[in-house]
Design a protein around this motif. Structure first.
Motif, short mmCIF file in Angstrom:
data_model
loop_
_atom_site.label_atom_id
_atom_site.label_comp_id
_atom_site.label_asym_id
_atom_site.label_seq_id
_atom_site.Cartn_x
_atom_site.Cartn_y
_atom_site.Cartn_z
N GLU A 333 39.34 -5.79 1.89
CA GLU A 333 38.86 -7.14 1.58
C GLU A 333 37.43 -7.12 1.08
O GLU A 333 37.06 -7.91 0.20
CB GLU A 333 38.96 -8.03 2.82
N ILE A 334 36.58 -6.25 1.65
CA ILE A 334 35.17 -6.23 1.29
C ILE A 334 34.91 -5.34 0.07
O ILE A 334 34.16 -5.72 -0.84
CB ILE A 334 34.31 -5.77 2.48
N VAL A 335 35.53 -4.18 0.03
CA VAL A 335 35.33 -3.27 -1.10
C VAL A 335 36.01 -3.80 -2.34
O VAL A 335 35.55 -3.57 -3.46
CB VAL A 335 35.84 -1.85 -0.74
N GLY A 336 37.11 -4.55 -2.16
CA GLY A 336 37.84 -5.07 -3.29
C GLY A 336 38.73 -4.01 -3.92
O GLY A 336 38.83 -2.88 -3.43
N ALA A 337 39.36 -4.33 -5.00
CA ALA A 337 40.27 -3.40 -5.68
C ALA A 337 39.43 -2.43 -6.52
O ALA A 337 39.37 -2.53 -7.75
CB ALA A 337 41.25 -4.17 -6.55
N SER A 338 38.74 -1.51 -5.80
CA SER A 338 37.86 -0.52 -6.45
C SER A 338 36.75 -1.20 -7.25
O SER A 338 36.27 -0.65 -8.24
CB SER A 338 38.68 0.41 -7.34
N GLU A 339 36.32 -2.37 -6.82
CA GLU A 339 35.24 -3.10 -7.51
C GLU A 339 33.87 -2.71 -6.99
O GLU A 339 32.89 -2.72 -7.73
CB GLU A 339 35.44 -4.60 -7.32
N ARG A 340 33.79 -2.39 -5.69
CA ARG A 340 32.50 -2.09 -5.07
C ARG A 340 32.53 -0.74 -4.35
O ARG A 340 31.70 -0.48 -3.48
CB ARG A 340 32.14 -3.22 -4.10
N GLY A 341 33.50 0.07 -4.68
CA GLY A 341 33.61 1.37 -4.04
C GLY A 341 34.94 2.01 -4.35
O GLY A 341 35.68 1.57 -5.24
N ILE A 342 35.24 3.06 -3.62
CA ILE A 342 36.47 3.83 -3.80
C ILE A 342 37.27 3.76 -2.51
O ILE A 342 36.75 4.05 -1.43
CB ILE A 342 36.14 5.29 -4.15
N LEU A 343 38.53 3.36 -2.61
CA LEU A 343 39.40 3.29 -1.44
C LEU A 343 40.33 4.49 -1.41
O LEU A 343 40.86 4.91 -2.44
CB LEU A 343 40.23 2.00 -1.48
N VAL A 344 40.53 5.03 -0.20
CA VAL A 344 41.45 6.14 0.00
C VAL A 344 42.38 5.80 1.16
O VAL A 344 42.08 4.93 1.99
CB VAL A 344 40.70 7.46 0.29
N ALA A 345 43.50 6.48 1.22
CA ALA A 345 44.47 6.22 2.28
C ALA A 345 43.85 6.48 3.64
O ALA A 345 43.14 7.48 3.84
CB ALA A 345 45.72 7.08 2.09
N ARG A 346 44.13 5.58 4.57
CA ARG A 346 43.61 5.72 5.93
C ARG A 346 44.08 7.03 6.57
O ARG A 346 45.23 7.41 6.49
CB ARG A 346 44.08 4.52 6.76
N ASN A 347 43.13 7.73 7.19
CA ASN A 347 43.40 8.97 7.94
C ASN A 347 43.98 10.08 7.07
O ASN A 347 44.72 10.93 7.54
CB ASN A 347 44.34 8.69 9.11
N ASP A 348 43.60 10.10 5.79
CA ASP A 348 44.05 11.13 4.86
C ASP A 348 42.83 11.96 4.46
O ASP A 348 42.07 11.60 3.55
CB ASP A 348 44.70 10.49 3.63
N ALA A 349 42.64 13.07 5.15
CA ALA A 349 41.44 13.88 4.95
C ALA A 349 41.38 14.46 3.54
O ALA A 349 40.31 14.55 2.94
CB ALA A 349 41.39 15.00 5.99
N ARG A 350 42.52 14.87 3.02
CA ARG A 350 42.53 15.46 1.67
C ARG A 350 42.13 14.41 0.63
O ARG A 350 41.38 14.70 -0.30
CB ARG A 350 43.92 16.01 1.36
N ALA A 351 42.63 13.19 0.78
CA ALA A 351 42.27 12.13 -0.17
C ALA A 351 40.79 11.80 -0.06
O ALA A 351 40.11 11.56 -1.07
CB ALA A 351 43.12 10.90 0.08
N LEU A 352 40.27 11.80 1.16
CA LEU A 352 38.85 11.52 1.34
C LEU A 352 38.00 12.62 0.71
O LEU A 352 37.00 12.34 0.05
CB LEU A 352 38.55 11.39 2.84
N ALA A 353 38.40 13.88 0.91
CA ALA A 353 37.67 14.99 0.30
C ALA A 353 37.67 14.89 -1.22
O ALA A 353 36.64 15.10 -1.88
CB ALA A 353 38.28 16.31 0.76
N ALA A 354 38.83 14.57 -1.79
CA ALA A 354 38.94 14.44 -3.25
C ALA A 354 38.04 13.32 -3.76
O ALA A 354 37.40 13.45 -4.82
CB ALA A 354 40.39 14.19 -3.64
#
Length: 399
Positions: A333-354
């Motif tokens: 809700e706060i970050v928006g659809a990649s408008e104010r940041g990058i969203l990654v799947a919750r608890n997905d370490a590989r996606a966060l690293a990427a």
């Protein structure tokens, strides 16, 4: 120790509609009593001080603990503030329920507005406040800022039973309120199932207007950034710290970690294993120094697992710093659809690293996201939270 009038609102000007009738605020946040005075944690004192810029008579019902306060706590002395004492926080509070009810009922009878939350340990005082406000026909405001009671995946039977009890009580309080306010739409959808009054969003930002960068200051800040990332928060599983530590084994990103909590030793070990990339820094008190610290980073990492809305998002956006965040409902809700940041799947370490690696390789994208975040941050301040709340109260009091 400082006084309430110096609690962070000095120089703040507001046009918040005044509330002239007595107002009761019921919280589980304790004050300390020592030397004939009451003392509050600095952030809580800051919020109380802002309450008192527009509430002419505030009764605060909260636990009081007789002990000396830490040196940075603030004396909550103000002629417009009256403290109504509840017993200290402990499991034994339940044994003093008759005393709590009697004292709170006496306070409810004296006010026109009752403001409470169905959150708190060992049980929320807001549960009692909601019942008494309805019984005494007082205007009831329920505020939902967190849902600590919700059980994580894999929780045991007792924890799940407690979660169901708290969820039902929170829903009942919300549906009984004349006005319910929520930090996230997910809270509103799941708790305001049959509301008798209004149900509105008021995201919980603690940023003062003066702490929001100008466009020129933001541009200058971005010209000085060294390319590092920041995690600032409690070092607990709920904050996604285990996911972050896992991700750091699969990225070349440079990151500083600031916070305290059960996982501090794990963070210390990660920093020792990768000193060229990972630093564990001492905590920085919330305030101007903390905001200046944020200026030195390309993005904040917010890998939250819970439903709660992290305030670090608002802090970062005020300084034109975007977020790399998990896709929880609150973060999205706060970050928006990649408008104010990058969203990654919750608890997905590989996606966060990427995502951290991608951010390092495309800093111009981060700058664009940060400037978009700054535009959002200008309307998401602590003063605006209170202004919006007071406006809703005025609107629904007239109905």
């Amino acid at each position: 120790m400082t006084r309430l009038t110096d609690a962070g609102t000095a120089g703040v000007t507001t046009d918040i509609p005044p509330i002239t009738e007595p107002y009761l605020l019921v919280v589980n946040i304790p004050l300390y009593h020592h030397g004939g005075r009451h003392w509050a944690d600095p952030l809580w004192a800051k919020d109380l001080a802002l309450h008192l810029t527009y509430i002419r008579r505030l009764l605060l019902f909260c636990p009081i603990e007789d002990k000396p306060a830490p040196g940075d706590w603030i004396a909550v002395d103000d002629p417009a503030l009256e403290i109504v004492a509840a017993p200290p926080l402990s499991l034994l509070m339940a044994l003093k329920l008759p005393l709590i009810v009697a004292r709170m009922d006496a306070a409810v009878r004296r006010v026109g507005v009752v403001h409470a939350s169905p959150a708190g340990w060992p049980f929320p005082l807001g549960w009692i406040a909601a019942v008494l406000a309805r019984a005494r026909h007082r205007f009831l405001l329920i505020n939902i800022e967190s849902s600590f009671w919700r059980a994580p995946a894999g929780a045991g039977p007792l924890r799940r039973w407690q979660a169901r009890l708290f969820e039902r009580a929170a829903r009942a309080s919300v549906n009984a309120a004349d006005l319910a306010l929520f930090t996230t739409d997910q809270y509103r959808r799941t708790l305001a199932t049959h509301p008798r009054g209004g149900a509105h969003l008021t995201p919980a930002s603690w940023v003062d207007s003066a702490q929001v960068l100008t466009a020129d200051a933001a541009a200058a800040s971005w010209a000085r950034k060294p390319g590092r990332l920041l995690f600032a928060g409690r070092l607990t599983p709920e904050k996604g710290v285990l996911c972050l530590l896992d991700a750091l084994e699969h990225t070349s990103a440079q990151i500083d970690i600031i916070g305290e909590g059960d996982l501090i030793d794990r963070c210390r070990a990660a920093a020792a294993a990768h000193p060229e990339r990972i630093r564990l820094l001492p905590p920085v008190a919330y305030g101007d120094g903390f905001f200046q610290l944020i200026d030195g980073y390309d993005a904040v990492i917010v890998p939250t697992l819970s439903d709660e809305q992290p305030r670090i998002l608002f802090d970062a956006f005020a300084r034109a710093v975007p977020a790399i965040a998990s896709d929880t409902p609150a973060n999205t809700e706060i970050v928006g659809a990649s408008e104010r940041g990058i969203l990654v799947a919750r608890n997905d370490a590989r996606a966060l690293a990427a995502a951290m690696d991608a951010a390092r390789e495309n800093r111009e994208q981060l700058k664009a996201l940060g400037l978009a975040a700054l535009a959002y941050g200008r309307s998401a301040t602590h003063e605006e939270l209170h202004r919006t709340r007071a406006g809703h109260i005025a609107d629904y009091r007239r109905k």
